[in-house]
Motif scaffolding. Sequence first.
Motif, PDB file in Angstrom:
ATOM      1  N   PHE A   1       0.844  -1.240  -0.026  1.00 47.48           N
ATOM      2  CA  PHE A   1       0.129   0.033  -0.070  1.00 47.48           C
ATOM      3  C   PHE A   1       0.749   1.392  -0.188  1.00 47.48           C
ATOM      4  N   SER A   2       2.118   1.241   0.912  1.00 46.92           N
ATOM      5  CA  SER A   2       2.835   2.306   1.124  1.00 46.92           C
ATOM      6  C   SER A   2       3.480   2.757  -0.532  1.00 46.92           C
ATOM      7  N   GLU A   3       3.733   1.863  -1.327  1.00 52.36           N
ATOM      8  CA  GLU A   3       4.425   1.905  -2.440  1.00 52.36           C
ATOM      9  C   GLU A   3       3.722   2.470  -3.840  1.00 52.36           C
ATOM     10  N   CYS A   4       2.339   2.119  -3.348  1.00 52.02           N
ATOM     11  CA  CYS A   4       1.173   2.624  -4.321  1.00 52.02           C
ATOM     12  C   CYS A   4       0.665   3.670  -4.031  1.00 52.02           C
ATOM     13  N   LEU A   5       1.002   4.520  -3.136  1.00 53.54           N
ATOM     14  CA  LEU A   5       0.427   5.819  -2.562  1.00 53.54           C
ATOM     15  C   LEU A   5       0.995   7.031  -3.566  1.00 53.54           C
ATOM     16  N   THR A   6       0.197   7.713  -4.369  1.00 50.99           N
ATOM     17  CA  THR A   6       0.736   8.795  -5.169  1.00 50.99           C
ATOM     18  C   THR A   6      -0.282   9.939  -5.070  1.00 50.99           C
ATOM     19  N   VAL A   7       0.031  10.905  -5.244  1.00 53.25           N
ATOM     20  CA  VAL A   7      -1.059  12.200  -5.392  1.00 53.25           C
ATOM     21  C   VAL A   7      -2.398  11.918  -6.063  1.00 53.25           C
ATOM     22  N   ASP A   8      -2.286  11.085  -7.250  1.00 56.58           N
ATOM     23  CA  ASP A   8      -3.335  10.641  -7.827  1.00 56.58           C
ATOM     24  C   ASP A   8      -4.157   9.572  -7.193  1.00 56.58           C
ATOM     25  N   SER A   9      -3.419   8.598  -6.454  1.00 52.73           N
ATOM     26  CA  SER A   9      -4.194   7.588  -6.099  1.00 52.73           C
ATOM     27  C   SER A   9      -4.595   7.397  -4.601  1.00 52.73           C
ATOM     28  N   CYS A  10      -3.989   8.478  -3.679  1.00 52.38           N
ATOM     29  CA  CYS A  10      -4.286   8.731  -2.348  1.00 52.38           C
ATOM     30  C   CYS A  10      -5.839   8.689  -2.048  1.00 52.38           C
ATOM     31  N   ASP A  11      -6.474   9.655  -2.829  1.00 54.66           N
ATOM     32  CA  ASP A  11      -8.183   9.984  -2.345  1.00 54.66           C
ATOM     33  C   ASP A  11      -8.927   8.762  -2.805  1.00 54.66           C
ATOM     34  N   GLU A  12      -8.301   7.853  -3.442  1.00 56.67           N
ATOM     35  CA  GLU A  12      -8.952   6.461  -3.703  1.00 56.67           C
ATOM     36  C   GLU A  12      -8.556   5.466  -2.716  1.00 56.67           C
ATOM     37  N   LEU A  13      -7.445   5.394  -2.380  1.00 60.28           N
ATOM     38  CA  LEU A  13      -6.831   4.393  -1.342  1.00 60.28           C
ATOM     39  C   LEU A  13      -7.091   4.596  -0.183  1.00 60.28           C
ATOM     40  N   TYR A  14      -7.146   5.727   0.487  1.00 65.20           N
ATOM     41  CA  TYR A  14      -6.888   6.240   2.085  1.00 65.20           C
ATOM     42  C   TYR A  14      -8.706   5.765   2.410  1.00 65.20           C
ATOM     43  N   PRO A  15      -9.618   6.143   1.696  1.00 63.23           N
ATOM     44  CA  PRO A  15     -11.099   5.862   1.812  1.00 63.23           C
ATOM     45  C   PRO A  15     -11.429   4.342   1.942  1.00 63.23           C
ATOM     46  N   LYS A  16     -10.473   3.806   0.942  1.00 62.06           N
ATOM     47  CA  LYS A  16     -10.698   2.168   1.006  1.00 62.06           C
ATOM     48  C   LYS A  16     -10.177   1.433   2.201  1.00 62.06           C
ATOM     49  N   ALA A  17      -9.037   1.964   2.565  1.00 63.42           N
ATOM     50  CA  ALA A  17      -8.232   1.226   3.651  1.00 63.42           C
ATOM     51  C   ALA A  17      -9.048   1.718   4.929  1.00 63.42           C
ATOM     52  N   LEU A  18      -9.568   3.063   5.076  1.00 58.40           N
ATOM     53  CA  LEU A  18     -10.646   3.432   6.205  1.00 58.40           C
ATOM     54  C   LEU A  18     -11.483   2.531   6.438  1.00 58.40           C
ATOM     55  N   ALA A  19     -12.155   2.061   5.276  1.00 60.19           N
ATOM     56  CA  ALA A  19     -13.410   1.324   5.131  1.00 60.19           C
ATOM     57  C   ALA A  19     -13.434  -0.004   5.907  1.00 60.19           C
ATOM     58  N   ASN A  20     -11.845  -0.578   5.902  1.00 57.34           N
ATOM     59  CA  ASN A  20     -11.825  -1.788   6.593  1.00 57.34           C
ATOM     60  C   ASN A  20     -11.818  -1.507   8.036  1.00 57.34           C
ATOM     61  N   ILE A  21     -11.609  -0.515   8.620  1.00 63.16           N
ATOM     62  CA  ILE A  21     -11.384  -0.250  10.270  1.00 63.16           C
ATOM     63  C   ILE A  21     -12.745  -0.802  10.994  1.00 63.16           C
ATOM     64  N   PRO A  22     -14.020  -0.174  10.453  1.00 59.97           N
ATOM     65  CA  PRO A  22     -15.021  -0.862  11.283  1.00 59.97           C
ATOM     66  C   PRO A  22     -15.431  -2.274  11.299  1.00 59.97           C
TER      67      PRO A  22
END
Length: 341
Positions: free
Chosen positions: A104-125
Motif C-alpha cells: 500500500f505504501s508504495e502504491c500511494l501517489t498524489v493521484d491514488s491517495c484519494d481512492e486508497l485511503y478511504p478504501k483502507a479506512l473502510a476496513n477499520i469498522p
Amino acid sequence: MKSPLSFKQLRKQQLHSWINHNTEFECESLDIVSGDAGFRRYYRFVQGGKSIIAVDAPPKSEDTSQYIAVGQSYREKGLKVPEIYAYDLEQGFYLQQDFGNRLFSECLTVDSCDELYPKALANIPVIQNCLSTAKGPLPAHDEAFIDRELGLFNDWLLDKYLQFSVTETEAKMLAKVFGDVKKVCLMQPSVGMHRDYHSRNLMLLEDDEIGVIDFQDAVVGPITYDAVSLLRDSYQDWPKVKVQQWLKNWHAEYYSQYPWAEFKMWFDCAGMQRQIKIAGIFARLCIRDNKPSFLADIPHTLNYLIDVASQYPDYLEFACFVRERVLPNVLQNLKLKKHEA
C-alpha cells in the motif's frame, strides 16, 4: 573449518528442512522477502508455479498461535488476510498465502491517495467488530497497557538513546500530559483494534482490494486508534487539510453519532499516545534490536507530536519540550551518526 551458523542462518536452515520434511510442500531455496520491526523474517519460494511465503517467527519472541487466531477471526468477518497452509507452533514456523509485492505504501501517489485511503479506512469498522478469537477475548488496551507504552518514551528515547535527564518540572509536566492523554484514550468507546494499521502493513491485491497483514498484536481499545495509525503514519506525510478531510468523511459515514469536535479530539489524543510510544520503540529498535534504520523515522514522529500538541492549550508546554529539547538532540545524533558513517 567452517564458521558456525548465525542464529538467523540456523533458523533459515531449520525452516527449509521443516518445509520439505513436515509439510506437503517442496522448497528448493528460500529467498528473503523482508524482516520487520519484530523478530519475524519472511521468505518466498515457488512450487509448481505457485508462490508461497514462509515465515520464521521465533517462539521466544513471537506468538504464532495468536497470529493464526486473529487471522481466522478477521477472515470470518470478511477481511482479506493471508491463508495459512501449514504451521508448527513449537518451532515458530508457518506457510501462508503470498499477497505479492504491491505494498500500500508504495502504491500511494498524489493521484491514488484519494481512492486508497478511504478504501483502507473502510476496513477499520470491520476490524472493530473483531473483539475475540477462538483463543478467547483480545487483550485490553487498558490503563496498565497504555502506561507501559507511554513509558517507552522516557525509558528508551530520553534516557537510553538521548541520555539526558529531565528536570523535576519537566518530569511533572510529562506525567501530567501522559495522564491526560491516557484518560482521553480510556474514555473512548472500546473496539477491536489492529494496533499497527499503517501503510506498510497493507497490501494491494490483484483486484485492488486491501489485504491486511501483521495483525498478531490486535487488542481492544480506542475507537480512533487504527485511523491514527493509518492517517498519521510514521512513514507517510500528507497535507493536513487532506488528512482532515479523509477523517471527516470517515466520521460522517461511520461515526456521526459522536460530535465531530469530540471525535477529532479523541483522534488527536490517540495519535499522541501512539506517537509517544512509537518514538520510544524506534529508539529501542536501534539500541536493543540493532535496527538503526528506524532512527531516521523519529523526527517525523516527533513533528506529529509537536503539531498536534500545539493545537491544545493543555499540551503547549509538552509541544515546546519536544520541539526545543527532544527534536534538536535527535537531529544532532542523526547528524553525528551520518558523519561517522
